[in-house]
Enzyme design. Structure first.
Site, PDB file in Angstrom:
ATOM      1  N   HIS A  82      43.942 -11.403  16.047  1.00  0.00           N
ATOM      2  CA  HIS A  82      44.646 -10.245  16.965  1.00  0.00           C
ATOM      3  C   HIS A  82      45.160  -9.067  16.311  1.00  0.00           C
ATOM      4  CE1 HIS A  82      46.439  -8.590  20.792  1.00  0.00           C
ATOM      5  NE2 HIS A  82      47.449  -8.431  20.058  1.00  0.00           N
ATOM      6  N   LYS A  84       0.777  -0.988   0.036  1.00  0.00           N
ATOM      7  CA  LYS A  84       0.068  -0.002  -0.062  1.00  0.00           C
ATOM      8  C   LYS A  84       1.056   1.304  -0.135  1.00  0.00           C
ATOM      9  CE  LYS A  84      -0.555   0.248   5.175  1.00  0.00           C
ATOM     10  NZ  LYS A  84       0.207   1.318   5.471  1.00  0.00           N
ATOM     11  N   GLY A 111       9.723  -2.300   1.252  1.00  0.00           N
ATOM     12  CA  GLY A 111      10.725  -2.264   2.546  1.00  0.00           C
ATOM     13  C   GLY A 111      10.151  -2.040   3.709  1.00  0.00           C
ATOM     14  N   ASP A 123       5.288  -9.419  11.932  1.00  0.00           N
ATOM     15  CA  ASP A 123       4.670  -8.690  12.995  1.00  0.00           C
ATOM     16  C   ASP A 123       3.400  -9.055  13.464  1.00  0.00           C
ATOM     17  OD1 ASP A 123       7.237  -7.463  13.459  1.00  0.00           O
ATOM     18  OD2 ASP A 123       6.533  -5.604  13.144  1.00  0.00           O
TER      19      ASP A 123
END
Length: 505
Positions: free
Chosen positions: A484, A72, A77, A352
């Site tokens: 390292h 929409k 994204g 979600d």
């Protein structure tokens, strides 16, 4: 050495079935197809073009399924890319650069006569990043032959979606399988009206035309602390109002306490166990009426801008879910089974709008797994192993269980810690705030959770995520040669401290 993959196991968490880390993995051949109109029959239709939706669309097409994605907004994204994760990280980085130039460069022998904020340029850089990425996703759709319909979709039937297109028209999109991936929206507070000027959501907080002198955040979660950091670095006086007794409740308590102290040293103020009971916007600024969460005397907190950041809620309004009989829970999340299928045949949901962490990367994993199931394969998501990151400075990242969760389970465990003050790279670059904390089962040494507070914790956490995914022990990490000098050595040393003893402290 090749790893034999066991058959997928199902586990039920919070009433929601997921696949364990032993899920079968497959390699898939890719097959292209010609683009088609949305009105033709599709194998898969996805409502929503956010991280879950667009990733699902691309994966579905890669698996040879004829796919249409409906969005929409008119740009792909979702909230994450347009008004969430990406623009906020752009401003977090830009504001950090300004703060470093103003406060830290001289210490490194770099002297500047003056440092100024060019807010329009900063916002323009943020907008450029968003624009480039949204166009990039459209390019991926074209590359993978995903049909893209711009408009608001709602169910007509379990196999049909009516789309009011952004150009004012309407089209009907048909699909054998329809996935709801509409994401979430800002959770509103009673009596607090967001106007995106004085009282803003995260969307408005990303586009302020000037730096507010007093910036108040309602809610001490990820978004609130990140946006508070942005404007605090640029010069705002930031106060965070939180109903709970702690910030970021999903965070390990020990890390949380150190994190809050760090933010307070940066000038951020906290009013915990406090509720907003009234808002007055009649003057030039905003007056918030506050009370202790447990009740008590009222106080007034004045602000120029107030950010409402009290969480997010599933976005399912206007989709016609009730019309086709899709079941939801009391907070509006769509109920699905282990294959992301709803109670209505042919209708699925991800991201979600279903239970689980409201995170973009979780939605992506949902999307991939869902279309793998639709394609007759086996998907894989384990919500116990989804990393979380707060992108402040220092960052806080974590995966697996907190110490409080481990205690609640009654598991005997060991804890290993290593401070960045003892890490050579961190000391060399004068950025040694924070620590690594590892929790491992006492009997087996299996890693249960890893928590990192450091300037780049969001990058460091993925070594731990892989370790948890494959049930590694703390000794496994400790015996891997780490380059390292790197900050990653702090993870190795924390692992050594968990099963035996560290070397450098």
């Amino acid at each position: 050495m090749a790893m034999a993959m066991a058959m997928a196991k199902l586990a039920k968490r919070n009433g929601y079935f997921i696949l364990s880390s032993e899920s079968i993995r497959y390699s898939f051949s890719l097959r292209g197809f010609a683009s088609s109109s949305g009105s033709d029959q599709n194998d898969v239709v996805i409502i929503g073009g956010g991280p879950g939706g667009y990733v699902a669309a691309i994966k579905a097409s890669q698996l040879g399924l004829k796919t249409t994605c409906i969005e929409k907004r008119g740009t792909l994204g979702g909230t994450c890319l347009n008004v969430g994760c990406i623009p906020s990280k752009a401003l977090l980085h830009s504001s950090h650069m300004y703060h470093e130039a103003k406060h830290s460069f001289a210490h490194h022998g770099v002297k500047l006569s003056s440092v100024e904020v060019d807010l329009p340029a900063m916002l323009a850089q943020k907008d450029k990043a968003v624009s480039n990425l949204t166009r990039g996703i459209e390019g991926l759709f074209k590359k993978n032959k995903v049909n893209y319909v711009k408009g608001y979709g709602k169910f007509v039937s379990p196999s049909e979606v009516s789309v009011d297109t952004i150009d004012g028209g309407n089209t009907l999109v048909k699909g054998k399988h329809i996935i709801v991936a509409t994401g979430s929206d800002v959770k509103s507070l009673p009596g607090v009206t967001i106007d995106e000027k004085k009282i803003v959501s995260s969307t408005g907080a990303l586009a302020l035309s000037e730096i507010p002198k007093r910036f108040v955040v309602i809610g001490a979660g990820y978004i609130g602390l990140e946006m508070g950091s942005v404007w605090g670095r640029l010069g705002s006086e930031v106060t965070v109002v939180e109903f709970a007794s702690e910030i970021v409740p999903t965070m390990d308590a020990e890390i949380r306490k150190q994190f809050q102290r760090s933010l307070e040293k940066q000038g951020m103020k906290f009013k915990l166990k406090t509720k907003v009971v009234g808002v007055d916007t009649s003057g030039d600024g905003v007056k918030l009426a506050l009370e202790p969460a447990a009740g008590g005397d009222q106080t007034i907190l004045e602000a120029d801008v107030v950010l409402v950041s009290a969480g997010r809620t599933p976005f399912t309004s206007g989709l016609g879910l009730d019309k086709i009989g899709v079941e939801t829970d009391k907070v509006g999340r769509i109920l699905v089974n282990e294959r992301f299928a709803t109670n209505v045949s042919g209708v699925y949901a991800i991201g979600d709008v279903i239970p689980g962490p409201m995170l973009a990367h979780k939605a992506e994993e949902d999307g991939v797994a869902c279309v793998e199931f639709i394609a007759g394969k086996v998907g894989h998501v384990d919500y116990d192993k989804v990393p979380g990151v707060v992108y402040t400075n220092p960052e806080v990242a974590y995966v697996g269980k907190t110490e409080e969760q481990v205690k609640a389970l009654g598991v005997e465990y060991r804890v290993g810690k290593f401070p960045f003050m003892a890490n050579s790279r961190a000391k060399a670059i004068d950025n040694a705030e924070g620590l690594v904390k590892i929790l491992a089962e006492k009997e087996t040494d299996k890693i249960l959770g890893v928590h990192i507070m450091a300037s780049n914790a969001g990058e460091l956490i993925h070594e731990a995520a892989i370790a948890l995914q494959y049930d590694a022990s703390s000794e496994d990490i400790a015996r891997v040669c780490h380059a390292h000098p790197t900050m990653s050595e702090a993870v190795k040393e924390a692992a050594m401290a968990t099963y035996d003893k560290p070397i450098h402290i």
